[in-house]
Design a protein around this motif. Structure first.
Motif, PDB file in Angstrom:
ATOM      1  N   THR A   1       3.168  -1.583   3.926  1.00 30.53           N
ATOM      2  CA  THR A   1       2.534  -0.029   3.959  1.00 30.53           C
ATOM      3  C   THR A   1       3.637   1.543   4.196  1.00 30.53           C
ATOM      4  OG1 THR A   1       0.717  -0.774   4.600  1.00 30.53           O
ATOM      5  CG2 THR A   1       1.272   1.172   4.999  1.00 30.53           C
TER       6      THR A   1
ATOM      7  N   GLU B   1       0.869   4.928   0.445  1.00 33.93           N
ATOM      8  CA  GLU B   1      -0.604   6.371   0.438  1.00 33.93           C
ATOM      9  C   GLU B   1       0.149   7.308   0.104  1.00 33.93           C
ATOM     10  OE1 GLU B   1      -0.486   6.250   4.792  1.00 33.93           O
ATOM     11  OE2 GLU B   1      -1.844   4.354   4.598  1.00 33.93           O
TER      12      GLU B   1
ATOM     13  N   LYS C   1       4.995  -1.459   8.353  1.00 35.87           N
ATOM     14  CA  LYS C   1       4.470  -0.677   8.626  1.00 35.87           C
ATOM     15  C   LYS C   1       4.913   0.633   8.464  1.00 35.87           C
ATOM     16  CE  LYS C   1       0.232   1.136   9.783  1.00 35.87           C
ATOM     17  NZ  LYS C   1      -0.752   1.026  11.273  1.00 35.87           N
TER      18      LYS C   1
ATOM     19  N   THR D   1       0.452  -1.086   0.107  1.00 31.38           N
ATOM     20  CA  THR D   1      -0.004  -0.168   0.424  1.00 31.38           C
ATOM     21  C   THR D   1       1.065   1.605   0.306  1.00 31.38           C
ATOM     22  OG1 THR D   1      -1.686  -1.474   1.032  1.00 31.38           O
ATOM     23  CG2 THR D   1      -1.689   1.174   1.778  1.00 31.38           C
TER      24      THR D   1
END
Length: 262
Positions: free
Chosen positions: A50, A34, A80, A32
């Motif tokens: 992420t 962002e 993360k 992911t």
């Protein structure tokens, strides 16, 4: 979003509308990216990672690679990363392991200079600087506002408390207290991170009191260390920084404490 024609982006990746993916980047499944993330070029994010808002990753970084652990057999583990990090060239961050927490976690507003390494299952705070080639072994914990000097290395399961500074080339085999200054090979505690405290806005009176507490803890050796900890906890109960240092010392840990030389 802007994805260069030479980039490879897996159909399973989740990409925000304004992400920029430069030439020859690889973005794998479970990734992911962002809002505002920028991969400059030649960045590899293999899987299950992420990357937080506004983070910029420079060429030849490998972010979210498999853990460097003999027990890893391909299980799903993650990385993360928080917001607004700058990750410079050739940095490598590994995902967690099933034997650990299963996740490597990195905070926000950090600067990782060239060649920085974050091992599997590490917990890294925010507003930290990793100078060139600073390295964390697996399961290390780094508090907020830490500075790790160039070519320094923190042993697996090692801890560096918030506001501390570790000198260049230091091999950190013992836990470094919050606000401490550790350097040498192997690293020894040399005092408090006075530069960091001043930059944080501590006035001279506050610094003097912290130094007095430091001396009572680490330099007055007429009592056993455990008694000095208890005495300091009572004497300096109004100083949040000393309360934090004592709590850090008392926590269960797999590594010994970084102390001054005898």
């Amino acid at each position: 979003m802007s994805i260069h024609a030479t980039a490879l982006v897996d159909a399973d990746a989740v990409i925000a509308d304004d992400v920029e993916i430069g030439p020859w980047c690889t973005v794998g499944p479970g990734v992911t990216l962002e809002a505002g993330v920028r991969l400059v070029s030649h960045v590899v994010i293999p899987r299950d990672t992420t990357v937080g808002t506004g983070t910029v990753i420079h060429p030849f970084a490998v972010i979210g690679g498999d853990p460097q652990h003999n027990g890893y057999k391909g299980e799903r583990v993650t990385l993360k990363i928080g917001a607004r990090n700058t990750i410079r060239e050739h940095s490598t961050f590994n995902r967690g392991t099933p034997q650990g927490s299963g996740e490597t976690v990195i905070g926000s507003d950090n600067l990782f200079m060239t060649g920085a390494h974050v091992g599997h299952d590490c917990i890294v705070g925010s507003n930290i600087t990793f100078a060139n080639n600073a390295t964390l072994g697996g399961h290390a914990e780094i508090g907020d506002r830490v500075f790790l000097g160039g070519l320094s290395a923190v042993h697996q399961f090692g801890r560096v408390g918030q506001g501390a500074i570790v000198g260049g080339l230091a091999a950190v085999t013992r836990d470094v207290i919050p606000y401490g200054s550790a350097w040498g090979n192997h690293a020894r505690l040399r005092g408090l991170n006075l530069i960091g405290l001043k930059r944080k806005g501590y006035d001279k009176a506050a610094v003097r009191r912290l130094l007095a507490a430091y001396r009572d803890l680490f330099e007055c050796k007429d009592q056993p260390f455990a008694q000095r900890i208890d005495a300091a906890a009572e004497t300096y109960a109004d100083l949040p920084e000393i309360v934090e240092i004592i709590a850090f010392i008392r926590r269960d840990t797999r590594r010994p404490l970084c102390l001054p030389e005898d």
